[in-house]
Design a protein around this motif. Sequence first.
Motif, PDB file in Angstrom:
ATOM      1  N   GLN A 102     -60.174 -10.063  -4.152  1.00 46.22           N
ATOM      2  CA  GLN A 102     -60.479  -8.629  -4.186  1.00 46.22           C
ATOM      3  C   GLN A 102     -61.852  -8.379  -4.800  1.00 46.22           C
ATOM      4  O   GLN A 102     -62.604  -7.510  -4.342  1.00 46.22           O
ATOM      5  CB  GLN A 102     -59.415  -7.853  -4.966  1.00 46.22           C
ATOM      6  CG  GLN A 102     -59.625  -6.328  -4.909  1.00 46.22           C
ATOM      7  CD  GLN A 102     -59.929  -5.691  -6.256  1.00 46.22           C
ATOM      8  OE1 GLN A 102     -59.263  -5.974  -7.250  1.00 46.22           O
ATOM      9  NE2 GLN A 102     -60.938  -4.829  -6.307  1.00 46.22           N
ATOM     10  N   ALA A 103     -62.197  -9.139  -5.818  1.00 48.88           N
ATOM     11  CA  ALA A 103     -63.518  -8.996  -6.427  1.00 48.88           C
ATOM     12  C   ALA A 103     -64.619  -9.301  -5.416  1.00 48.88           C
ATOM     13  O   ALA A 103     -65.611  -8.562  -5.314  1.00 48.88           O
ATOM     14  CB  ALA A 103     -63.641  -9.925  -7.631  1.00 48.88           C
ATOM     15  N   ILE A 104     -64.439 -10.372  -4.652  1.00 49.09           N
ATOM     16  CA  ILE A 104     -65.421 -10.766  -3.639  1.00 49.09           C
ATOM     17  C   ILE A 104     -65.527  -9.699  -2.552  1.00 49.09           C
ATOM     18  O   ILE A 104     -66.627  -9.264  -2.173  1.00 49.09           O
ATOM     19  CB  ILE A 104     -65.040 -12.135  -3.041  1.00 49.09           C
ATOM     20  CG1 ILE A 104     -65.222 -13.232  -4.107  1.00 49.09           C
ATOM     21  CG2 ILE A 104     -65.855 -12.445  -1.793  1.00 49.09           C
ATOM     22  CD1 ILE A 104     -64.524 -14.535  -3.771  1.00 49.09           C
ATOM     23  N   CYS A 231     -67.547 -13.941 -10.019  1.00 45.32           N
ATOM     24  CA  CYS A 231     -66.129 -13.692  -9.764  1.00 45.32           C
ATOM     25  C   CYS A 231     -65.295 -14.878 -10.244  1.00 45.32           C
ATOM     26  O   CYS A 231     -65.639 -16.036  -9.982  1.00 45.32           O
ATOM     27  CB  CYS A 231     -65.891 -13.472  -8.273  1.00 45.32           C
ATOM     28  SG  CYS A 231     -66.838 -12.081  -7.604  1.00 45.32           S
ATOM     29  N   ALA A 232     -64.204 -14.569 -10.936  1.00 44.21           N
ATOM     30  CA  ALA A 232     -63.370 -15.618 -11.533  1.00 44.21           C
ATOM     31  C   ALA A 232     -61.890 -15.306 -11.328  1.00 44.21           C
ATOM     32  O   ALA A 232     -61.524 -14.180 -10.985  1.00 44.21           O
ATOM     33  CB  ALA A 232     -63.696 -15.773 -13.015  1.00 44.21           C
ATOM     34  N   SER A 233     -61.049 -16.310 -11.574  1.00 36.85           N
ATOM     35  CA  SER A 233     -59.619 -16.188 -11.280  1.00 36.85           C
ATOM     36  C   SER A 233     -58.762 -16.691 -12.433  1.00 36.85           C
ATOM     37  O   SER A 233     -58.836 -17.862 -12.808  1.00 36.85           O
ATOM     38  CB  SER A 233     -59.274 -16.991 -10.024  1.00 36.85           C
ATOM     39  OG  SER A 233     -57.883 -17.138  -9.864  1.00 36.85           O
ATOM     40  N   PHE A 234     -57.926 -15.811 -12.978  1.00 36.25           N
ATOM     41  CA  PHE A 234     -56.936 -16.256 -13.959  1.00 36.25           C
ATOM     42  C   PHE A 234     -55.807 -17.012 -13.262  1.00 36.25           C
ATOM     43  O   PHE A 234     -55.191 -17.896 -13.848  1.00 36.25           O
ATOM     44  CB  PHE A 234     -56.356 -15.059 -14.714  1.00 36.25           C
ATOM     45  CG  PHE A 234     -57.329 -14.395 -15.629  1.00 36.25           C
ATOM     46  CD1 PHE A 234     -57.916 -15.095 -16.671  1.00 36.25           C
ATOM     47  CD2 PHE A 234     -57.674 -13.064 -15.455  1.00 36.25           C
ATOM     48  CE1 PHE A 234     -58.820 -14.482 -17.526  1.00 36.25           C
ATOM     49  CE2 PHE A 234     -58.580 -12.436 -16.305  1.00 36.25           C
ATOM     50  CZ  PHE A 234     -59.153 -13.149 -17.338  1.00 36.25           C
ATOM     51  N   MET A 245     -54.640 -12.173 -10.231  1.00 34.31           N
ATOM     52  CA  MET A 245     -55.355 -11.581 -11.362  1.00 34.31           C
ATOM     53  C   MET A 245     -56.700 -12.292 -11.540  1.00 34.31           C
ATOM     54  O   MET A 245     -56.751 -13.525 -11.690  1.00 34.31           O
ATOM     55  CB  MET A 245     -54.527 -11.713 -12.637  1.00 34.31           C
ATOM     56  CG  MET A 245     -55.118 -11.008 -13.847  1.00 34.31           C
ATOM     57  SD  MET A 245     -55.176  -9.222 -13.693  1.00 34.31           S
ATOM     58  CE  MET A 245     -53.420  -8.846 -13.641  1.00 34.31           C
ATOM     59  N   GLY A 246     -57.775 -11.520 -11.467  1.00 35.75           N
ATOM     60  CA  GLY A 246     -59.106 -12.087 -11.656  1.00 35.75           C
ATOM     61  C   GLY A 246     -60.013 -11.102 -12.357  1.00 35.75           C
ATOM     62  O   GLY A 246     -59.566 -10.080 -12.877  1.00 35.75           O
ATOM     63  N   HIS A 262     -63.874  -0.245  -6.004  1.00 39.82           N
ATOM     64  CA  HIS A 262     -62.675  -0.767  -6.671  1.00 39.82           C
ATOM     65  C   HIS A 262     -61.648   0.324  -6.938  1.00 39.82           C
ATOM     66  O   HIS A 262     -60.444   0.144  -6.714  1.00 39.82           O
ATOM     67  CB  HIS A 262     -63.090  -1.434  -7.992  1.00 39.82           C
ATOM     68  CG  HIS A 262     -61.973  -1.831  -8.892  1.00 39.82           C
ATOM     69  ND1 HIS A 262     -61.245  -2.988  -8.717  1.00 39.82           N
ATOM     70  CD2 HIS A 262     -61.458  -1.225  -9.999  1.00 39.82           C
ATOM     71  CE1 HIS A 262     -60.337  -3.079  -9.663  1.00 39.82           C
ATOM     72  NE2 HIS A 262     -60.439  -2.019 -10.459  1.00 39.82           N
ATOM     73  N   GLN A 263     -62.107   1.493  -7.402  1.00 38.53           N
ATOM     74  CA  GLN A 263     -61.162   2.544  -7.798  1.00 38.53           C
ATOM     75  C   GLN A 263     -60.356   3.075  -6.618  1.00 38.53           C
ATOM     76  O   GLN A 263     -59.214   3.520  -6.779  1.00 38.53           O
ATOM     77  CB  GLN A 263     -61.888   3.682  -8.496  1.00 38.53           C
ATOM     78  CG  GLN A 263     -62.841   4.480  -7.605  1.00 38.53           C
ATOM     79  CD  GLN A 263     -63.565   5.567  -8.378  1.00 38.53           C
ATOM     80  OE1 GLN A 263     -63.100   6.020  -9.410  1.00 38.53           O
ATOM     81  NE2 GLN A 263     -64.731   5.967  -7.881  1.00 38.53           N
TER      82      GLN A 263
END
Length: 385
Positions: A102-104, A231-234, A245-246, A262-263
Motif C-alpha cells: 500500500q505504501a508503494i 517503504c518497509a514492512s513489519f 502492516m508497514g 493515503h487518507q
Amino acid sequence: MDYTQLTIKSKLPDIKTTIFTTVGNLAREHNAIDLSQGFPNFEADRELLSLVTKAMHEGHNQYAPMPGYYGLREVISEKIESLHNHHYNPESEITITVGATQAIFTAITAFIGLGDEVIVIKPAYDCYEPAIILNGGNPVLIQLDTPDYKVDWEVFKTKITPKTKMVIINTPHNPSGTILSKKDMEKLQDILKPTNIILLSDEVYEHIIFDSQTHHSASQFKDLAERSFVCASFGKTFHVTGWKMGYCAAPAALMAEFRKVHQFAVFCADHPVQRALASYLKNASHYLDLNNFYQKKRDLFLQGIKSSKFTFKPSQGTYFQLLDYTALSNEDDEIIGKRLITEHKIASIPISSFNLNNRNDYKLRFCFAKKQETLEKAIEILCRL
C-alpha cells in the motif's frame, strides 16, 4: 438498459492472476511443500501476540489517527536515526500503512500521472508496474543480467529522459537476494542529484542481511533521503505477513502529498497492532537479531542441497534463494516449476515471472522462511532429483 450488454474496458488488460496465486493454488491442489510464496510457516513471537491482545482489551479498537499512532511513528523515527543517522519527524515524515505494498502504491499514485516515466529494475516484484500503468505512467524497464544481477549504472543513466518522474529500487532485492552496496547507492545519488526525480526505495527486507554485510538505506544518503520514499514492512520483519502492516518515511513535502492519497485509500492501519508494535520495537534485539536467525535457515538449506544438481550463489539478503537448474533440465522455468509441484511435491517460483519479456534465467526462487522440518523435507526432495 440491458446490463448484460455492458462494455467493460480494462485499465490493466495485460495483467493476469499473479504467479504467487497460481503456484500457491497448484501447490495446495497437489499437497506440495510450499517454498514459493514469501511467508513464514512458523508462529510469531508470543510476546508480540500478547501485546496485540492487550491493546484490544485496553480499548484501542477504533480508528487510529490517519498517519498512524504517534507512539509507533516516534519509535520508528528513533530506529531509523539509530541505524542510518537520519532524522524523520514523526509528526510529518512517517506514515503507518497497510503493508509496504500500500505504501508503494500510494507513493506512485501521489506523483505519477499520464505520460510520466518510472524506471523499474528487472527482475522486479510484481506490484510496481501495474501501479504505474493504473496511474497513466509508463514503466521504463532495465533488465539485470544473471548470475550477478548487478546494476550497470551507465545503462541506467541512458534510461533517464525529461519525462522520468520516479525511480524504483529494491534492496535487499526480491527475487535475486542481492543487495545494493554503498558504492551503488552513492552512484545512484550522483546520477539523480541534478534531477527532479523521486526515488521510491522498497526496503521491506531491511533487517534480513547475511554474512556480516550491511543494508544501505536510501535514508542514510543525504541527497537520496531528500527525494526518497522509504517503504518497509513489519509483516516481513516479525513473521506476520497476514497483518499487512508497514510504514513509509519521506521528507515532509513528499509525505504531505502521500497522505492526501493515503487518507482516501485506507484512512488508517490496524490500531491495536500499531499499539503493540510501538511497545515491541523498543527492544531493538527483536529486529537486530533477525539476520542471524535467517542466516541459520539459509545455511541449513544450502548445506543440505550441496549434493544436489542445483547450483547457487548464496543469497545476500531477503529470505529467498535462487537455484540454477541447468544441470537438471533445459526446460523453461515455468514448465519445470510446474513439474516439481505435480510430480515431486515441492513448490517454487519461476524467475521468468519477474523478468523483462519473461526471460528464462533457468532459475527457481525458493523461500527458506520455514520450519526446520519443512526445510529438511524440501532438501530431501531436491537431492533426489
